[in-house]
Each structure stands twice: as C-alpha cells, then as structure tokens.
Design an enzyme around this catalytic site. Structure first.
Site, mmCIF file in Angstrom:
data_model
loop_
_atom_site.group_PDB
_atom_site.id
_atom_site.type_symbol
_atom_site.label_atom_id
_atom_site.label_comp_id
_atom_site.label_asym_id
_atom_site.label_seq_id
_atom_site.Cartn_x
_atom_site.Cartn_y
_atom_site.Cartn_z
ATOM 1 N N CYS A 54 0.905 -1.200 -0.104
ATOM 2 C CA CYS A 54 0.197 -0.022 0.056
ATOM 3 C C CYS A 54 0.655 1.311 -0.106
ATOM 4 C CB CYS A 54 -0.799 0.118 1.292
ATOM 5 S SG CYS A 54 -1.816 1.605 1.272
ATOM 6 N N TYR A 86 -7.115 4.813 -9.679
ATOM 7 C CA TYR A 86 -7.077 3.716 -8.595
ATOM 8 C C TYR A 86 -8.116 2.733 -8.776
ATOM 9 C CZ TYR A 86 -6.574 2.336 -3.650
ATOM 10 O OH TYR A 86 -6.550 1.567 -2.664
ATOM 11 N N GLU A 98 1.102 -0.664 -7.007
ATOM 12 C CA GLU A 98 1.373 0.820 -6.349
ATOM 13 C C GLU A 98 2.669 1.037 -6.218
ATOM 14 O OE1 GLU A 98 -1.191 1.096 -2.902
ATOM 15 O OE2 GLU A 98 -2.696 0.501 -4.144
ATOM 16 N N ASP A 133 -3.253 -7.208 2.631
ATOM 17 C CA ASP A 133 -3.450 -6.537 1.370
ATOM 18 C C ASP A 133 -3.130 -7.818 0.123
ATOM 19 O OD1 ASP A 133 -4.424 -4.180 2.429
ATOM 20 O OD2 ASP A 133 -2.241 -3.352 2.472
ATOM 21 N N TYR A 138 -0.190 -5.146 -5.249
ATOM 22 C CA TYR A 138 0.743 -4.852 -4.022
ATOM 23 C C TYR A 138 1.789 -5.773 -4.086
ATOM 24 C CZ TYR A 138 -3.712 -3.294 -2.124
ATOM 25 O OH TYR A 138 -4.871 -2.721 -1.715
ATOM 26 N N CYS A 203 -2.232 2.190 7.343
ATOM 27 C CA CYS A 203 -0.890 1.729 6.886
ATOM 28 C C CYS A 203 -0.570 0.401 6.981
ATOM 29 C CB CYS A 203 0.023 2.628 8.042
ATOM 30 S SG CYS A 203 1.612 2.286 7.330
ATOM 31 N N CYS A 224 5.996 2.719 11.031
ATOM 32 C CA CYS A 224 4.356 2.694 10.566
ATOM 33 C C CYS A 224 3.746 2.464 11.954
ATOM 34 C CB CYS A 224 4.134 1.991 9.385
ATOM 35 S SG CYS A 224 2.623 2.513 8.968
#
Length: 237
Positions: A54, A86, A98, A133, A138, A203, A224
């Site tokens: 992501c 997107y 991405e 994800d 990804y 995140c 993160c």
C-alpha cells in the site's frame, strides 16, 4: 480478477485500454516537504521508484528519511494501462503495482540507503500481497532509472536474500525492471502524502524484521503505526 482466486497479471491484450492523458490533477507541492511534486528538480538529483505494498504507508517511509529526499509521490507502474485510475488498478486489470517515486540528492542520500528502507519496510517474499492486502497492485518492485541503480538494486537483492534465507524466509519475488520500459503514472491527488493529512489512516507496511547493515552516517527510520482498521480505504476521499 480476484474473487478468492490467486491474483494473475493480465497480458497487454487483456489489460484495460486506458487513455492518452490523465483525468485528474496532481497537487503542485508536497504536503510535508513543500517541494514540487512533478518538478522541476535541482540538477544532479536522481529518481528511484519502489513498490512495497500500500503506497500510503510506503511513501511516508521515504519522506521521513533524515535528509536527502527532495520529494515523494505515489503512482502506478509496471502494467499496461495508460493513465489508469485507482479503481482500475485495484480491479487487477491494468497490471500496475502501487509505487512510490523518490526524488533524491545522491550527494546526501545514497541509493544503498534507499534500498535499505525498501527491503526492511516490507516482506518481499509474498508475491501478489503484503499482509492482508492481496492483489497484483501490492507486489514488490523496483523500477530503475540508470544502469548503476539497476546493478546496485540487484546486488542488494542478492544480499538480502542471503539474510532472509538464514532467517527462515522464502525466495524474494521482487521484480527489478527498467523504468524506461515501465512508465510511471501519478496517482490521484487524494493519495499523495495521504498519511500526512490523515495521521490515523490505514498503513499496511510491515517488514520481516531482517535488517541490512546501516550505510555510514545514517539514522534509523520512523516506524509505521499498527492496528488501524482498513475499512473504507478503497473509497476514502
């Protein structure tokens, strides 16, 4: 393309057609750094493109480096569809992943330091996913802009694979390809520096815990935050 099945990259013939020009505008300046997103950039600066899941959390990893980053912006790369949206990328029908574009001053920040951030900030062994994800968008990727960057990236992949193998991890799936063959398309404005404007936003970035040696004179990067719900991410404006 998904619906519970293993993600599969579309061929050029299967991919969505796209369009000759973008249908949205990218902001002029970086929310955090205040620098132009699309340039012009000072002479001598270089560009690196990284896909590590992501792009919201991935972008923050790079703008938080202590020094040397001129600007960052997120976008789509590695696929077939020109100027995708997107929603199109998330359909799995463009072939793009991405990515974060990093414009940096090599006199201050080395390519090796960027690669250290890249490898340590995600799990490059997961194929078409990062954690929860799942999808072709990804996948792990490096799109290089110079032969020197390509050589350095390949060497770092070999080094990191040895470390991962010693720690019980599987083979790296990261693709390293020339950016000249894989155009970068900036993402919509609401994606740019998303976590600077939405500090509690999702995140999904998390590494394996396997670390490379620190290049000389660098500091550790910020981590993160975890535990933030993903719900609503696709359509959050």
């Amino acid at each position: 393309m998904l619906f519970g099945r293993t993600p599969v990259l579309p061929t050029a013939e299967q991919a969505l057609e796209g369009r000759p020009a973008p249908i949205f505008r990218v902001p002029d300046r970086h929310t955090v750094l205040g620098t132009p997103l699309l340039g012009p950039h000072p002479e001598g600066h270089e560009v690196a493109d990284f896909g590590l899941g992501c792009f919201w959390g991935a972008e923050r990893k790079f703008w938080q480096l202590p020094a040397g980053v001129r600007t960052t912006l997120v976008g789509y790369q590695g696929g077939h569809t020109e100027n995708p949206t997107y929603e199109e990328v998330c359909s799995g029908l463009t072939g793009h992943t991405e990515v974060v574009r990093v414009v940096f001053d090599p006199a201050v920040l080395s390519c090796e330091r960027l690669l250290k951030t890249f490898w340590e900030s995600h799990d490059p062994t997961q194929g078409f996913r990062q954690g929860n994800d799942v999808g072709t968008q990804y996948r792990s990727a490096i799109y290089t802009h110079t032969p020197a960057h390509a050589t350095t990236a390949a060497a770092s992949r070999t080094t990191y694979q040895h470390l991962l193998t010693a720690s019980g991890h599987g083979p790296i799936t990261t693709e390293i390809l020339p950016a000249t063959d894989h155009p970068f398309y900036p993402a919509e404005g609401y994606h740019q520096q998303y976590l600077a404007r939405n500090p509690a936003g999702y995140c999904g970035i998390g590494g394996t815990g396997v670390q490379l040696s620190d290049p000389v004179g660098t500091d550790r990067k910020a981590s993160c935050p975890t535990g933030v719900p993903r719900d609503g991410r696709l359509w959050d404006r």
